[in-house]
Scaffold this motif. Structure first.
Motif, PDB file in Angstrom:
ATOM      1  N   TRP A   1       5.714   3.375   0.451  1.00 53.21           N
ATOM      2  CA  TRP A   1       4.516   1.947  -0.181  1.00 53.21           C
ATOM      3  C   TRP A   1       5.676   1.202   0.543  1.00 53.21           C
ATOM      4  O   TRP A   1       6.421   0.887   0.886  1.00 53.21           O
TER       5      TRP A   1
ATOM      6  N   GLN B   1      -4.371   8.031   4.926  1.00 48.41           N
ATOM      7  CA  GLN B   1      -5.530   8.210   3.687  1.00 48.41           C
ATOM      8  C   GLN B   1      -4.067   6.909   2.978  1.00 48.41           C
ATOM      9  O   GLN B   1      -3.711   7.145   2.895  1.00 48.41           O
ATOM     10  N   SER B   2      -5.035   6.215   2.454  1.00 46.88           N
ATOM     11  CA  SER B   2      -5.082   4.958   1.535  1.00 46.88           C
ATOM     12  C   SER B   2      -4.329   5.987   0.262  1.00 46.88           C
ATOM     13  O   SER B   2      -5.711   6.175  -0.259  1.00 46.88           O
TER      14      SER B   2
ATOM     15  N   GLN C   1      -9.755   1.695   0.830  1.00 48.93           N
ATOM     16  CA  GLN C   1      -9.411   1.920  -0.683  1.00 48.93           C
ATOM     17  C   GLN C   1      -8.896   3.021  -1.051  1.00 48.93           C
ATOM     18  O   GLN C   1      -8.947   4.247  -0.570  1.00 48.93           O
ATOM     19  N   PRO C   2      -7.569   3.348  -2.044  1.00 44.84           N
ATOM     20  CA  PRO C   2      -7.335   4.069  -2.409  1.00 44.84           C
ATOM     21  C   PRO C   2      -8.469   5.341  -2.423  1.00 44.84           C
ATOM     22  O   PRO C   2      -9.521   5.413  -2.932  1.00 44.84           O
TER      23      PRO C   2
ATOM     24  N   ARG D   1      -2.563   0.875  -4.554  1.00 51.92           N
ATOM     25  CA  ARG D   1      -2.121  -0.410  -3.747  1.00 51.92           C
ATOM     26  C   ARG D   1      -1.974  -1.412  -4.631  1.00 51.92           C
ATOM     27  O   ARG D   1      -2.041  -1.112  -5.894  1.00 51.92           O
TER      28      ARG D   1
ATOM     29  N   ALA E   1      -5.115   0.821   7.139  1.00 53.84           N
ATOM     30  CA  ALA E   1      -4.078   0.367   5.995  1.00 53.84           C
ATOM     31  C   ALA E   1      -4.861  -0.250   4.878  1.00 53.84           C
ATOM     32  O   ALA E   1      -5.023   0.287   3.691  1.00 53.84           O
TER      33      ALA E   1
ATOM     34  N   VAL F   1       0.918  -1.177  -0.026  1.00 56.36           N
ATOM     35  CA  VAL F   1       0.152   0.085   0.541  1.00 56.36           C
ATOM     36  C   VAL F   1       0.680   1.233  -0.631  1.00 56.36           C
ATOM     37  O   VAL F   1       1.559   1.513   0.815  1.00 56.36           O
ATOM     38  N   HIS F   2       0.369   2.427  -0.940  1.00 57.32           N
ATOM     39  CA  HIS F   2       1.216   3.514  -0.643  1.00 57.32           C
ATOM     40  C   HIS F   2       0.467   4.436   0.368  1.00 57.32           C
ATOM     41  O   HIS F   2      -0.923   4.803   0.044  1.00 57.32           O
ATOM     42  N   ALA F   3       0.290   5.078   1.079  1.00 57.84           N
ATOM     43  CA  ALA F   3      -0.164   5.836   2.251  1.00 57.84           C
ATOM     44  C   ALA F   3       0.603   7.229   3.135  1.00 57.84           C
ATOM     45  O   ALA F   3       1.794   6.622   2.535  1.00 57.84           O
TER      46      ALA F   3
END
Length: 292
Positions: free
Chosen positions: A216, A253-254, A235-236, A257, A231, A168-170
């Motif tokens: 990420w 916040q996502s 969903q994005p 992914r 996370a 995940v990129h958050a």
């Protein structure tokens, strides 16, 4: 977080020394090991051996403890505590391996041992190394078997890290109190910019200048499991909070992914973290009695 890889690290260092035919750094310093406690004050088993612990009803004897202390160098309170913890961890790993039908055959052990003997320079050099480090052949075989079982369990736990893994990129904003987090969340819901709020209010000094960007990450990379759970549930574009951890209250916040490869550094970090978490669970769930 408690350190729980003492068993694997200690054995790996020791066996690496064996590969080079070198004497263990502690070997010349080792003094005769004294008993950590008078054996008469310890419980005994059916054959009269003094016990220092039981792990899920499996016995650890004073003799085993003294032998392990000798490998750590001079006898001291800290070395005795480390030796006992190592023996407990080894016992738990063997028990878990047996429950999963993970075993090292005598043939596999013989093959591995022969490789060490050859790298040490042959049977004579190997015998010198064993004597210098206070081992019998049987004791070293037991040590090597434990090490191989530990490696096999670690590999089983981390087999999925060899390919692409979910990541995940958050980004997040870390606040000191729940009310502060609720106030920031309200501003986000009213259209304020996430990065701008992170730069002003986030207590995470490593990410606030980048708008709270965590980059990420795979699940096991986050030190706070509750934050990782949140996370990977988003969903994005979705935002959640406040999420409480030992650090404070997070607004998370996502951004993206997907399945991505890991760098070697990340793979090593995650493998260690996953093994530590697994062994910590074994320790937490075990019936452990210590008598010293």
């Amino acid at each position: 977080m408690r350190h729980v890889l003492k068993t694997f690290v200690a054995l790996t260092v020791l066996l690496s020394a064996a590969c080079g035919g070198a004497t263990s750094p502690n070997a010349q310093q080792a003094a005769p090991t004294t008993a950590p406690s008078a054996s008469s004050t310890l419980p005994t088993n059916a054959v009269g051996a003094a016990l220092v612990a039981r792990v899920n009803n499996q016995e650890i004897t004073l003799e085993q403890l003294n032998s392990m202390v000798a490998q750590f160098g001079q006898s001291s309170d800290s070395n005795r505590a480390l030796a006992l913890q190592t023996l407990i961890e080894q016992t738990l790993i063997r028990q878990a391996a047996a429950a999963q039908n993970v075993a090292i055959t005598d043939a596999e052990l013989d093959t591995e041992l022969q490789a060490y003997i050859q790298r040490a320079g042959g049977a004579d050099a190997w015998g010198v190394w064993l004597t210098s480090n206070g081992y019998t052949e049987t004791a070293f075989r037991d040590l090597l078997r434990d090490n191989l079982i530990t490696e096999r369990m670690r590999d089983a736990l981390t087999a999925d890290l060899n390919g692409d893994v979910p990541q995940v990129h958050a980004r997040h904003i870390l606040l000191a109190t729940e009310q502060e987090a609720l106030d920031v969340l309200a501003r986000l819901q009213n259209g304020d910019d996430f990065a701008a709020l992170a730069a002003v209010y986030s207590r995470d000094v490593t990410t606030r200048t980048n708008g709270g960007d965590l980059g990420w990450f795979a699940y096991d990379e986050l030190l706070e499991p509750v934050l990782a759970d949140q996370a990977f549930a988003l969903q994005p574009g979705e935002i959640v909070g406040p999420v409480q951890t030992g650090l404070g209250f997070h607004i998370l916040q996502s951004l993206e992914r997907g399945d991505r490869p890991l760098t070697e550094d990340k793979r090593a970090f995650i493998a260690q973290a996953r093994f530590e978490n697994w062994l910590n669970r074994l320790i937490a769930e075990a019936a452990i009695e210590q008598y010293i």
